[in-house]
Each structure stands twice: as C-alpha cells, then as structure tokens.
Design an enzyme around this catalytic site. Structure first.
Site, PDB file in Angstrom:
ATOM      1  N   ASN A 184       0.967  -1.007   0.175  1.00 10.61           N
ATOM      2  CA  ASN A 184      -0.183  -0.298  -0.429  1.00 10.61           C
ATOM      3  C   ASN A 184       0.767   1.486   0.133  1.00 10.61           C
ATOM      4  O   ASN A 184       1.619   1.590   0.880  1.00 10.61           O
ATOM      5  CB  ASN A 184      -0.825   0.316   0.911  1.00 10.61           C
TER       6      ASN A 184
ATOM      7  N   LYS B 252       0.053   4.043   2.979  1.00 12.65           N
ATOM      8  CA  LYS B 252       0.960   4.326   3.931  1.00 12.65           C
ATOM      9  C   LYS B 252       2.140   4.145   3.999  1.00 12.65           C
ATOM     10  O   LYS B 252       2.796   4.703   4.828  1.00 12.65           O
ATOM     11  CB  LYS B 252       0.868   2.182   4.733  1.00 12.65           C
TER      12      LYS B 252
ATOM     13  N   GLU C  54       0.415 -15.263   6.504  1.00 10.61           N
ATOM     14  CA  GLU C  54      -0.478 -15.336   6.844  1.00 10.61           C
ATOM     15  C   GLU C  54      -0.843 -14.826   8.541  1.00 10.61           C
ATOM     16  O   GLU C  54      -0.407 -15.301   9.426  1.00 10.61           O
ATOM     17  CB  GLU C  54      -1.045 -17.113   7.284  1.00 10.61           C
TER      18      GLU C  54
ATOM     19  N   ASP D   8      -1.127  -3.833  11.530  1.00  9.84           N
ATOM     20  CA  ASP D   8      -2.179  -4.167  11.757  1.00  9.84           C
ATOM     21  C   ASP D   8      -3.472  -3.112  12.227  1.00  9.84           C
ATOM     22  O   ASP D   8      -2.825  -3.093  13.584  1.00  9.84           O
ATOM     23  CB  ASP D   8      -2.186  -5.540  12.059  1.00  9.84           C
TER      24      ASP D   8
ATOM     25  N   PHE E  80     -11.818   5.311   3.558  1.00 10.81           N
ATOM     26  CA  PHE E  80     -11.813   3.794   3.273  1.00 10.81           C
ATOM     27  C   PHE E  80     -12.352   3.312   4.664  1.00 10.81           C
ATOM     28  O   PHE E  80     -13.186   3.817   5.382  1.00 10.81           O
ATOM     29  CB  PHE E  80     -10.593   3.371   2.788  1.00 10.81           C
ATOM     30  N   GLY E  81     -12.626   1.641   3.784  1.00 12.44           N
ATOM     31  CA  GLY E  81     -13.560   0.792   5.298  1.00 12.44           C
ATOM     32  C   GLY E  81     -14.650   1.489   5.844  1.00 12.44           C
ATOM     33  O   GLY E  81     -15.720   1.678   5.147  1.00 12.44           O
TER      34      GLY E  81
ATOM     35  N   LYS F 137      -9.203  13.951   9.702  1.00 11.67           N
ATOM     36  CA  LYS F 137      -8.625  12.066  10.038  1.00 11.67           C
ATOM     37  C   LYS F 137      -7.773  11.695  10.733  1.00 11.67           C
ATOM     38  O   LYS F 137      -7.553  11.554  11.772  1.00 11.67           O
ATOM     39  CB  LYS F 137      -8.803  11.547   9.076  1.00 11.67           C
TER      40      LYS F 137
ATOM     41  N   HIS G 115      -6.888   6.812  14.848  1.00 12.57           N
ATOM     42  CA  HIS G 115      -5.932   5.567  16.099  1.00 12.57           C
ATOM     43  C   HIS G 115      -4.334   4.653  15.105  1.00 12.57           C
ATOM     44  O   HIS G 115      -3.636   5.443  15.418  1.00 12.57           O
ATOM     45  CB  HIS G 115      -6.312   3.793  15.536  1.00 12.57           C
ATOM     46  N   ARG G 116      -4.282   5.530  13.670  1.00 13.16           N
ATOM     47  CA  ARG G 116      -2.750   5.410  13.189  1.00 13.16           C
ATOM     48  C   ARG G 116      -2.224   6.264  13.364  1.00 13.16           C
ATOM     49  O   ARG G 116      -0.744   6.303  13.795  1.00 13.16           O
ATOM     50  CB  ARG G 116      -3.690   5.260  11.210  1.00 13.16           C
TER      51      ARG G 116
HETATM   52  P1  IMP Z   1      -5.438  -3.078   7.892  1.00 15.07           P
HETATM   53  O1  IMP Z   1      -4.598  -3.593   9.043  1.00 15.07           O
HETATM   54  O2  IMP Z   1      -4.840  -2.003   7.641  1.00 15.07           O
HETATM   55  O3  IMP Z   1      -5.268  -3.964   6.330  1.00 15.07           O
HETATM   56  O4  IMP Z   1      -7.177  -3.074   8.342  1.00 15.07           O
HETATM   57  C1  IMP Z   1      -7.525  -4.421   8.229  1.00 15.07           C
HETATM   58  C2  IMP Z   1      -8.910  -3.115   8.314  1.00 15.07           C
HETATM   59  O5  IMP Z   1     -10.034  -2.495   9.424  1.00 15.07           O
HETATM   60  C3  IMP Z   1      -8.814  -2.735   7.362  1.00 15.07           C
HETATM   61  O6  IMP Z   1      -9.743  -3.165   5.866  1.00 15.07           O
HETATM   62  C4  IMP Z   1     -10.546  -1.756   7.187  1.00 15.07           C
HETATM   63  O7  IMP Z   1     -11.628  -2.843   6.689  1.00 15.07           O
HETATM   64  C5  IMP Z   1     -10.268  -1.543   8.508  1.00 15.07           C
HETATM   65  N1  IMP Z   1      -9.954  -0.430   9.242  1.00 15.07           N
HETATM   66  C6  IMP Z   1      -8.618  -0.293   9.511  1.00 15.07           C
HETATM   67  N2  IMP Z   1      -7.792   1.798   9.163  1.00 15.07           N
HETATM   68  C7  IMP Z   1      -9.352   2.162   8.922  1.00 15.07           C
HETATM   69  C8  IMP Z   1      -9.685   3.313   8.744  1.00 15.07           C
HETATM   70  O8  IMP Z   1      -8.425   3.782   9.471  1.00 15.07           O
HETATM   71  N3  IMP Z   1     -11.103   3.159   8.151  1.00 15.07           N
HETATM   72  C9  IMP Z   1     -11.388   2.294   7.909  1.00 15.07           C
HETATM   73  N4  IMP Z   1     -11.901   0.968   8.153  1.00 15.07           N
HETATM   74  C10 IMP Z   1     -10.351   0.898   8.446  1.00 15.07           C
END
Ligand code: IMP
Length: 195
Positions: free
Chosen positions: A9, A12, A41, A70, A153-154, A174, A179-180
C-alpha cells in the site's frame, strides 16, 4: 538509514515516509528496495501479534529494519468483533461495502449508547539484531445508523466521532484523531530510542 515497510500500500509507505523523513529515515516498500517478501498469514488473535508476524518475517527475509502495521475496528456490542477480522468481516477480503452492510445488520435496532466502538492500529518495528517494539493507537467512536460521507476507506463512513463520521473528514482532520495517527505519533517518539 533505510527502513522496509511490509506493505504494497503506497499510501501507507508515503504516510510513514512523511513522518520519519525528519529523522533521516527512508521508508521503502519491497519493490522499492528491490527485494521480495513472502505473504504472511495473519494467524494472530491480536493486532500486536499480526503486526509482529509481518514485521519479523520481513526483517528476517530482507535483513533490513522492517515496519508493519495491523489495524481494525472493535465494536463493544459485538464483544470486540470484527477485530483482527475487520478486512474480511463481510466474507470477501477488502470488500468495504459488504463489511459495512454486515456491521449495520448486526447492529440493527441497537440504540446509540450501545453502539460504542474503537479503531485500533498497532505498528511493529523489528531490527536485524532481534530488538523490536510495538506501539498501539486507538480512537473511540460510535457506529452510525447509516453511511455518511465518501472520504477515507473501510468503516470510515460509519465511524462517528462527535457529529461527523471519518468519511466526512479531510485526511488531515482524520490524521489528528485517528488510531493510526495516534500510533504513528507514538512510533516517532519510540524510534528515537533505537536509532
Ligand atoms: P489493515 O490492517 O490496514 O489491513 O486494515 C484492516 C481493516 O480494518 C481494513 O480493511 C478496514 O476494514 C479496517 N480499517 C483499518 N483502519 C481503518 C480506518 O482508518 N478506517 C476505516 N477502516 C479501517
């Protein structure tokens, strides 16, 4: 100093690069570093475990300092689900629409005071000499009754902080709350003890 980030990504990669550039750190994806990483995995039951699995594997394979993250959503009414299964909650990995639909259907008729939730992000950094650390950032919110906004997203369009969902905020707004953002701000402080 070059750091590898265990993700394809580019958003990121750019985000971490922006944050670590002032410390003289270059953040490279495997492609940028001219190396290949095996898919890991995500067998952990916590965000910390999965972030470590990815960072440790990338570090061992490349011999470079490796960072992995994660993240996911934990809903109190669902006892912390979708949690580490956030990306595949609706049955198909990364299908945001299905994930949001499933979440809304499980929370149908649940009143606002019981729709509390938090986003969690864990970022792990592994060093070739075996040292490693993990930081965790969280952001508290409420799951809305319907999607609002088309940013992010998400689960962003369902995640209410105050009056607005994350889907209605600009990226900068945001970042300040997320959290990020919180995890990466802790990361910047922690990394100074290691370099
Ligand atoms: P990943 O760890 O970035 O792969 O995120 C795992 C999943 O958590 C994503 O596919 C989203 O569904 C959800 N997610 C993680 N961070 C966010 C965010 O900042 N906004 C919305 N969904 C999130």
């Amino acid at each position: 100093m070059d750091f590898l980030i265990a993700t394809h990504n580019m958003k990121k990669q750019a985000e971490l690069q922006r944050i670590l550039a002032p410390l003289g750190i270059n953040v490279l994806t495997a492609d940028m570093a001219g190396t290949e990483l095996s898919d890991v995995e995500e067998t952990g039951t916590t965000f910390e475990e999965n972030a470590f699995l990815k960072a440790n594997s990338g570090c061992k394979e490349s011999g470079m300092v490796c960072v992995a993250d994660d993240s996911g959503l934990m809903v109190d009414f669902l006892d912390g689900a979708p949690g580490v299964y956030s990306a595949r909650f609706g049955g198909e990995h990364g299908n945001d629409k299905k994930n949001n639909e499933k979440l809304l259907s499980l929370l149908k008729d649940v009143p606002p005071e019981k729709r509390t939730a938090r986003f969690v992000s864990c970022v792990c950094c592994c060093f070739p000499d075996g040292r490693h650390f993990t930081v965790r950032g969280e952001c508290e919110g409420i799951i809305a009754n319907e999607v609002h906004g088309n940013g992010g997203f998400g689960y962003d369009p369902l995640f209410l902080v105050g009056e607005k969902t994350f889907g209605e905020l600009s990226a900068e707004e945001k970042d300040k709350l997320s959290h990020r953002g919180n995890a990466l701000r802790k990361f910047v402080e922690e990394i100074k003890n290691y370099i």
